[in-house]
Design a protein around this motif. Structure first.
Motif, PDB file in Angstrom:
ATOM      1  N   LEU A 285     -28.759 -37.069   6.598  1.00  0.00           N
ATOM      2  CA  LEU A 285     -27.367 -37.149   6.198  1.00  0.00           C
ATOM      3  C   LEU A 285     -26.664 -38.262   6.986  1.00  0.00           C
ATOM      4  O   LEU A 285     -26.993 -38.504   8.143  1.00  0.00           O
ATOM      5  N   SER A 288     -28.414 -37.863   1.116  1.00  0.00           N
ATOM      6  CA  SER A 288     -29.075 -36.630   0.676  1.00  0.00           C
ATOM      7  C   SER A 288     -30.512 -36.881   0.265  1.00  0.00           C
ATOM      8  O   SER A 288     -31.258 -35.947  -0.023  1.00  0.00           O
ATOM      9  N   ILE A 291     -33.565 -35.299   2.431  1.00  0.00           N
ATOM     10  CA  ILE A 291     -33.572 -33.827   2.377  1.00  0.00           C
ATOM     11  C   ILE A 291     -34.016 -33.352   0.997  1.00  0.00           C
ATOM     12  O   ILE A 291     -34.856 -32.451   0.876  1.00  0.00           O
ATOM     13  N   ARG A 328     -28.796 -29.775  -3.093  1.00  0.00           N
ATOM     14  CA  ARG A 328     -28.189 -31.030  -2.621  1.00  0.00           C
ATOM     15  C   ARG A 328     -26.719 -31.096  -2.985  1.00  0.00           C
ATOM     16  O   ARG A 328     -25.857 -31.423  -2.170  1.00  0.00           O
ATOM     17  N   TYR A 331     -24.505 -28.373  -0.814  1.00  0.00           N
ATOM     18  CA  TYR A 331     -24.421 -28.279   0.642  1.00  0.00           C
ATOM     19  C   TYR A 331     -24.235 -29.601   1.395  1.00  0.00           C
ATOM     20  O   TYR A 331     -23.721 -29.578   2.517  1.00  0.00           O
ATOM     21  N   LEU A 332     -24.671 -30.719   0.836  1.00  0.00           N
ATOM     22  CA  LEU A 332     -24.882 -31.900   1.676  1.00  0.00           C
ATOM     23  C   LEU A 332     -23.702 -32.862   1.685  1.00  0.00           C
ATOM     24  O   LEU A 332     -23.089 -33.128   0.650  1.00  0.00           O
ATOM     25  N   PRO A 335     -22.694 -35.360   8.141  1.00  0.00           N
ATOM     26  CA  PRO A 335     -22.966 -34.307   9.130  1.00  0.00           C
ATOM     27  C   PRO A 335     -21.915 -34.228  10.236  1.00  0.00           C
ATOM     28  O   PRO A 335     -21.874 -33.247  10.976  1.00  0.00           O
ATOM     29  N   ALA A 340     -24.204 -28.814   7.517  1.00  0.00           N
ATOM     30  CA  ALA A 340     -25.108 -28.518   6.400  1.00  0.00           C
ATOM     31  C   ALA A 340     -26.367 -27.812   6.896  1.00  0.00           C
ATOM     32  O   ALA A 340     -26.861 -28.091   7.983  1.00  0.00           O
ATOM     33  N   VAL A 342     -29.550 -27.982   6.996  1.00  0.00           N
ATOM     34  CA  VAL A 342     -30.685 -28.876   6.765  1.00  0.00           C
ATOM     35  C   VAL A 342     -32.006 -28.205   7.112  1.00  0.00           C
ATOM     36  O   VAL A 342     -32.982 -28.284   6.353  1.00  0.00           O
ATOM     37  N   ASN A 448     -18.070 -32.823   0.096  1.00  0.00           N
ATOM     38  CA  ASN A 448     -18.043 -34.279  -0.032  1.00  0.00           C
ATOM     39  C   ASN A 448     -16.682 -34.819  -0.456  1.00  0.00           C
ATOM     40  O   ASN A 448     -16.590 -35.867  -1.073  1.00  0.00           O
ATOM     41  N   ARG A 457     -21.336 -39.075   0.698  1.00  0.00           N
ATOM     42  CA  ARG A 457     -22.746 -38.716   0.510  1.00  0.00           C
ATOM     43  C   ARG A 457     -23.449 -39.770  -0.336  1.00  0.00           C
ATOM     44  O   ARG A 457     -22.899 -40.324  -1.279  1.00  0.00           O
TER      45      ARG A 457
END
Length: 582
Positions: A285, A288, A291, A328, A331-332, A335, A340, A342, A448, A457
């Motif tokens: 992050l 995305s 991940i 994705r 949550y992302l 950071p 998140a 991860v 985001n 993101r």
């Protein structure tokens, strides 16, 4: 039309700028250093630096700077990116995050008007869409920490291309035509990329003395030349008072000199997962990409894909992608603003539970995000997911990869967001500013949403893969959200199906991102492969477009390297090695 739909409608792959007089090859094998880009001049710039004793980091910056000249609609110093570096001596992988940031004046409601989202198309080409550029700072961090050459040395090849010019290709002309209306909004952009309001004719030699000046200033003064002084002032003025053509009005931004002076790149720990004996390192992050790819690979590891019929294996690849995208999207984000989950998302145990939602026989419906928090090993209070929704990132980016004789490796993806970014060329300096702020969600609640200093993101996914602790291959691509599926599908093609990397890259691409329809490339619908997948319930998006434009390097068991670029998409990519195997 929703913002997501408009983003998808705008989506297309990167432009390939081919000098009409030069031949190029998409595959090259040999020893010593190697490079793969979509621009012959960029690959030649990297090779020139390698031949002068520079390392992979030096050569990557040289190639990137040249791409800023020859491929200005998709990348440049007005944007940002993510660089993955493998240091052979230390046997470690490093991630350099130089993603653009929101100016300090930004609030979560910056793109709200009377309680509704701002018009996306109007925001796209405006000062308000411009994030604080990170590319030059990223180059500085990479060179000063891990390179061996100065800015002046690595920028010299790009200065040469900007000064002497390059020939406008069919693809460059086409992209100018597609962006004609946006470029016409700004006097500085029209003056550089258009003639009498029309795209430059194929074969025209395009020179960019303004960009050459910017590079010379950076070469002489370092990154301070960009973030302080005349260049910074020109950026701030272009954002706050866009250089519009007569009678045109666009929304201004509120970037300040302090925003530029305060910009910082980040050195981050890469994402790491394992897949069938390989160690896969990806970008963390606020991208995305690493991940989502890691989660999808964990899901696929529960199946022996190579023993399955091709349609069944590709079906599982798309269903793994569907689940990874649901997580994705939910949550992302940056950071530094969002905690998140991860570790949970990358947990093999979480993948085992999530895999129970994959139907091995039929294409699934749109799915909700899973719950990775029980797999976090984190005693803090968890942030539960917001409603998942599909966001189609703009697809206008570039990826390059370089290795050197000592075994150092760079995989680098950078961008200015949509084709031509904001459309604003900084007067006097010849580079386009990004419109990266449109990568934020315009409204929340959502991880985001825009906030002061936040990085939107991304889906960029430069990837370095090791086996037994040594580099096995790199891969990366442009393509907005389809970057994730392009890299994932290429890994599956190469590792599971045993395809040589050139065939893995050139194979037809399919992109499922938790939607009812799946993206497929032109010519795929109606093929035997497509019909087999349709029997499993797949439907293709009506508008077929090329997906991605990948570049890779394979490190062969005999000590040779093979650089691989696109063999068909956007013409032909450019792969070079220092010493040919022939």
């Amino acid at each position: 039309m929703t913002h997501a739909a408009r983003r998808l409608a705008l989506a297309c792959s990167i432009v390939l700028v081919i000098p009409l007089s030069q031949a190029r090859t998409p595959v090259a094998s040999g020893t010593g250093g190697a490079v793969a880009t979509i621009s012959e001049q960029a690959s030649q710039s990297a090779m020139a630096i390698l031949d002068k004793g520079g390392n992979a980091i030096d050569a990557a910056v040289a190639a990137a700077a040249t791409l800023g000249v020859t491929d200005p609609y998709s990348c440049g110093i007005g944007g940002g990116g993510f660089m993955m570096i493998y240091l052979a001596k230390d046997k470690r992988v490093i991630a350099v995050d130089h993603r653009e940031t929101a100016p300090a004046s930004v609030t979560p409601t910056v793109f709200q008007e009377n309680g509704k989202d701002s018009d996306f198309d109007a925001t796209l080409a405006s000062g308000a869409s411009v994030g604080v550029p990170g590319t030059v700072r990223g180059w500085h961090e990479a060179l000063s920490r891990y390179g061996t050459m100065s800015f002046k040395q690595v920028l010299a090849p790009a200065i040469g291309v900007a000064t002497k010019g390059f020939e406008v290709s069919d693809n460059f002309h086409r992209m100018s035509a597609e962006n004609q209306k946006k470029l016409q909004l700004f006097s500085s952009s029209s003056a550089l990329f258009l003639k009498n309001g029309k795209p430059l004719a194929v074969g025209t030699v395009l020179k960019n003395p303004g960009m050459a000046k910017a590079y010379r200033d950076i070469g002489a003064q370092g990154q301070k030349a960009f973030y302080q002084g005349p260049i910074a002032r020109a950026i701030v003025d272009a954002v706050g008072k866009p250089p519009v053509a007569a009678g045109v009005r666009v929304r201004a931004g509120a970037m300040t000199m302090a925003d530029l002076a305060n910009y910082e790149a980040r050195i981050r720990q890469p994402i790491k997962t394992t897949y069938r004996g390989y160690e896969v390192y990806g970008m963390p992050l606020p991208s995305s990409g690493g991940i989502a790819i890691g989660e999808a690979l964990n899901l696929l590891e529960g199946y022996n894909l190579k023993t399955l019929p091709r349609a069944s294996a590709e079906h599982l690849y798309m269903e793994a992608s569907r689940l990874a995208f649901a997580d994705r999207n939910a949550y992302l984000a940056d950071p530094e603003y969002v905690d998140a989950p991860v570790a949970g998302l990358l947990s093999k145990d979480y993948a085992a539970r999530r895999r129970t939602q994959m139907n091995a026989e039929r294409a699934g419906p749109k799915v909700l995000a899973g719950d990775p928090y029980p797999f976090q090993n984190d005693p803090s209070v968890p942030q539960r997911p917001q409603a998942a929704r599909l966001l189609a990132d703009n697809a206008h980016t570039t990826h390059l990869t370089v290795s050197d004789k000592d075994g150092n490796v760079v995989a680098y993806t950078f961008t200015i967001e949509s084709w031509g970014g904001s459309g604003i060329v900084v007067p006097g300096y010849g580079f386009l500013l990004n419109n990266e702020m449109t990568d934020f969600d315009f409204s929340g609640p959502h991880p985001n949403v825009p906030e002061a200093g936040k990085r939107p993101r991304s889906s960029m996914a430069p990837t370095i893969v090791l086996k037994s602790g040594k580099p096995a291959f790199t891969v990366g691509s442009p393509g907005g959200a389809t970057i994730i599926t392009t890299v994932l599908q290429t890994i599956v093609n190469h590792v599971d199906f045993g395809m040589p990397m050139d065939k893995a890259i050139n194979a037809p691409r399919l992109s499922q991102r938790n939607d009812a329809a799946t993206d497929a490339e032109p010519g795929f619908a109606g093929s035997a492969q497509a019909l087999a997948l349709e029997k499993l319930g797949y439907k293709w998006r009506a508008k077929a477009e090329e997906i991605g434009a990948a570049n890779a390097i394979v490190f062969n068991a005999d000590g040779t390297v093979t650089a691989v670029s696109e063999g068909k998409r956007h013409g032909v990519g450019s792969a070079l090695v220092q010493k040919s195997a022939n």
